[in-house]
Design a protein around this motif. Structure first.
Motif, mmCIF file in Angstrom:
data_model
loop_
_atom_site.group_PDB
_atom_site.id
_atom_site.type_symbol
_atom_site.label_atom_id
_atom_site.label_comp_id
_atom_site.label_asym_id
_atom_site.label_seq_id
_atom_site.Cartn_x
_atom_site.Cartn_y
_atom_site.Cartn_z
ATOM 1 N N UNK A 1 0.887 -1.315 -0.070
ATOM 2 C CA UNK A 1 0.008 -0.225 0.005
ATOM 3 C C UNK A 1 0.947 1.250 -0.070
ATOM 4 N N UNK A 2 1.807 1.375 0.761
ATOM 5 C CA UNK A 2 2.727 2.480 0.998
ATOM 6 C C UNK A 2 3.668 2.708 -0.367
ATOM 7 N N UNK B 1 -2.372 -7.381 -8.681
ATOM 8 C CA UNK B 1 -3.137 -5.947 -8.655
ATOM 9 C C UNK B 1 -2.231 -5.080 -9.522
ATOM 10 N N UNK B 2 -2.999 -4.344 -10.293
ATOM 11 C CA UNK B 2 -2.212 -3.054 -11.039
ATOM 12 C C UNK B 2 -2.876 -1.927 -11.058
ATOM 13 N N UNK B 3 -2.113 -1.003 -10.602
ATOM 14 C CA UNK B 3 -2.610 0.515 -10.657
ATOM 15 C C UNK B 3 -1.887 1.248 -11.814
ATOM 16 N N UNK B 4 -2.592 1.328 -12.817
ATOM 17 C CA UNK B 4 -2.076 1.909 -13.936
ATOM 18 C C UNK B 4 -2.276 3.413 -14.272
ATOM 19 N N UNK B 5 -2.914 4.237 -13.113
ATOM 20 C CA UNK B 5 -3.426 5.560 -13.282
ATOM 21 C C UNK B 5 -4.109 5.928 -14.493
ATOM 22 N N UNK C 1 1.737 6.089 -7.135
ATOM 23 C CA UNK C 1 0.612 6.692 -7.705
ATOM 24 C C UNK C 1 0.775 8.308 -7.778
ATOM 25 N N UNK C 2 1.102 8.582 -6.758
ATOM 26 C CA UNK C 2 1.387 10.058 -6.732
ATOM 27 C C UNK C 2 2.543 10.608 -7.404
ATOM 28 N N UNK C 3 3.410 9.915 -7.872
ATOM 29 C CA UNK C 3 4.219 10.010 -9.182
ATOM 30 C C UNK C 3 4.232 9.748 -10.646
#
Length: 78
Positions: free
Chosen positions: A12-13, A38-42, A19-21
Motif C-alpha cells: 500500500x505504501x 493488482x495493477x495501478x496504471x493510473x 500513484x502520486x508520481x
C-alpha cells in the motif's frame, strides 16, 4: 514498479508513492494454488476491440441468428 513477496502495508505504501508520481505499479503473490495480482496504471490509454452485431433481414433459420461483423477497434482513455 513490480512488487512481490511483501507485506500488505509495504504494498500500500509503495503503491501510494508510485500513484502520486505517475508511476505504473504491479504487485502479486502466490500461496499454493491461490494467488493475486493488482495493477495501478493510473490514467492511461489502451486499445479495445468491440464486436459489432449486424442485424439481417434475410429469410430462414440462419438469418435469425445474430451475425458478427469484424470487431471495431477504438482508443479508450481512462
Amino acid at each position: 514498479v513490480c512488487l512481490t513477496c511483501c507485506s500488505r502495508e509495504s504494498m500500500v505504501r509503495i503503491n501510494q508513492i508510485c500513484h502520486k508520481n505517475g508511476i505504473k505499479f504491479f504487485t502479486g503473490d502466490v500461496f499454493g494454488y491461490h494467488g493475486f495480482m493488482f495493477a495501478d496504471l493510473g490514467d492511461h490509454e489502451f486499445v479495445e476491440e468491440k464486436p459489432k452485431v449486424a442485424k439481417g433481414v434475410e429469410d430462414g433459420p440462419e438469418a435469425k441468428r445474430a451475425k458478427l461483423e469484424p470487431p471495431e477497434t477504438t482508443m479508450v482513455k481512462k
